[in-house]
Design a protein around this motif. Structure first.
Motif, PDB file in Angstrom:
ATOM      1  N   LYS A   1      18.574  60.946 -12.625  1.00  0.00           N
ATOM      2  CA  LYS A   1      17.397  61.602 -13.189  1.00  0.00           C
ATOM      3  C   LYS A   1      16.105  60.853 -12.895  1.00  0.00           C
ATOM      4  O   LYS A   1      15.022  61.421 -12.967  1.00  0.00           O
ATOM      5  N   GLY A   2      16.198  59.578 -12.584  1.00  0.00           N
ATOM      6  CA  GLY A   2      15.010  58.770 -12.336  1.00  0.00           C
ATOM      7  C   GLY A   2      15.391  57.432 -11.761  1.00  0.00           C
ATOM      8  O   GLY A   2      16.449  57.284 -11.150  1.00  0.00           O
TER       9      GLY A   2
ATOM     10  N   GLU B   1      15.964  58.603  -5.239  1.00  0.00           N
ATOM     11  CA  GLU B   1      14.876  58.410  -4.290  1.00  0.00           C
ATOM     12  C   GLU B   1      15.331  58.719  -2.864  1.00  0.00           C
ATOM     13  O   GLU B   1      14.612  59.381  -2.102  1.00  0.00           O
TER      14      GLU B   1
ATOM     15  N   GLN C   1      21.096  58.238 -16.073  1.00  0.00           N
ATOM     16  CA  GLN C   1      19.704  58.122 -15.657  1.00  0.00           C
ATOM     17  C   GLN C   1      19.575  57.860 -14.156  1.00  0.00           C
ATOM     18  O   GLN C   1      18.530  58.148 -13.564  1.00  0.00           O
TER      19      GLN C   1
END
Length: 322
Positions: free
Chosen positions: A217-218, A128, A214
């Motif tokens: 990736k997110g 983010e 992850q």
């Protein structure tokens, strides 16, 4: 959806159900009460509040046009953003006589409370922050793995990305002894809940992020049922120690032997075990057997299915009649 995610975790399913049916009143009012007390105290201790706000503003201004270069910079930035909040609150806890003077006097432990939370957020929010053009990971660390911080998000760099991630998590785990020392000094139940709940959320988040691709990736989040269980359990020191023990053991058993930080990670966790969690065992925080909880889950699932089917049949009937 959150109930479905908890199906493999009976205790979380039960606690999420309790929470939704009013269990939140057992601890949220206490946190609301302490917020109210601080608002009555705000005018009396305005000097303390003004001092902390001034230091935070001046400190964060230092990083407006400056990247976090070294691990020392990382500690300094987290100090300005969150450590000073921990120090300020601790001074208020003591000044208001909610807690003993030592809580406000031990600046190092209060600072570590903030650093542990802020570093966890920075680690979790890598993707983010990159998408928003923010860089909070220290270059001294990531620069040994890659040329540009944003390149960790590329699939071909996932191995070195995870290695860097593990090194930063290891750095963050080093604050746990101070966190445990700080929490062990608290006597007021509302203050304890207010301070302990974010800390157990943080260790659970670090365990979820450790060695996890992850992150690049997110968004890595703990389950809502897991969060509710932590909130309900973290109301006394033995329970908090058991929670921290659980998650550092999870991390320990997932340390890859090939990871460059593996020996350091094992060393940090072993030190926490020996000095801060001697003879600590992973106690069950549930009052119900797994079989009983499984039965509750099955009954709830069948009830949900029945109500869904009934709702659909009723809707079809109404449509036919009109």
């Amino acid at each position: 959806m959150e109930f479905v995610k908890c199906l493999g975790h009976p205790e979380e399913f039960y606690n999420l159900l309790r929470f939704r049916m009013g269990g939140r009143r057992n601890f949220i009012p206490k946190m609301d009460q302490i917020s109210l007390e601080f608002r009555n105290l705000a005018e009396k201790y305005q000097t303390v509040i003004d001092d902390i706000c001034h230091r935070m503003g001046c400190g964060m201004a230092e990083f407006v046009d400056k990247d976090v270069t070294s691990k020392q910079d990382w500690d300094k930035y987290c100090h300005y953003v969150a450590g000073l909040v921990g120090i300020g609150l601790s001074r208020l806890f003591s000044a208001s006589e909610f807690e003993d003077p030592i809580v406000g006097e031990d600046i190092e432990c209060a600072n570590s409370m903030g650093l542990f939370l802020q570093k966890t957020n920075i680690i979790r929010d890598y993707l983010e922050d990159q998408q928003e053009g923010r860089k909070f990971w220290p270059q001294e660390v990531w620069g040994r793995y890659i040329k540009k911080l944003e390149d960790f998000a590329k699939p071909e760099n996932v191995d070195v990305a995870v290695q860097c991630l593990n090194e930063l998590i290891t750095n963050t785990l080093q604050h746990i002894p101070d966190v445990l020392t700080y929490l062990s000094r608290l006597r007021n139940q509302s203050v304890f809940n207010f301070c302990a709940i974010p800390q157990v959320m943080a260790i659970a988040t670090l365990a979820a992020c450790y060695n996890n691709q992850q992150v690049f990736k997110g968004v890595v989040k703990i389950r809502k049922g897991q969060a509710v269980t932590l909130m309900m359990d973290a109301t006394n020191m033995p329970a908090v120690k058991a929670i921290i023990y659980q998650y550092i053991e999870e991390i320990y058993h997932r340390i890859p032997n090939s990871d460059p930080s593996s020996s350091k990670t094992k060393q940090v966790i072993s030190k926490i075990r020996t000095q801060n969690l001697p003879n600590c065992q992973l106690i069950s925080r549930s009052h119900y057997s797994p079989i009983y909880l499984s039965f509750i889950m099955l009954l709830a699932a069948l009830s949900w299915q029945y109500l869904s089917t009934l709702s659909q049949v009723t809707e079809d009937y109404v449509q036919r009649e009109h």
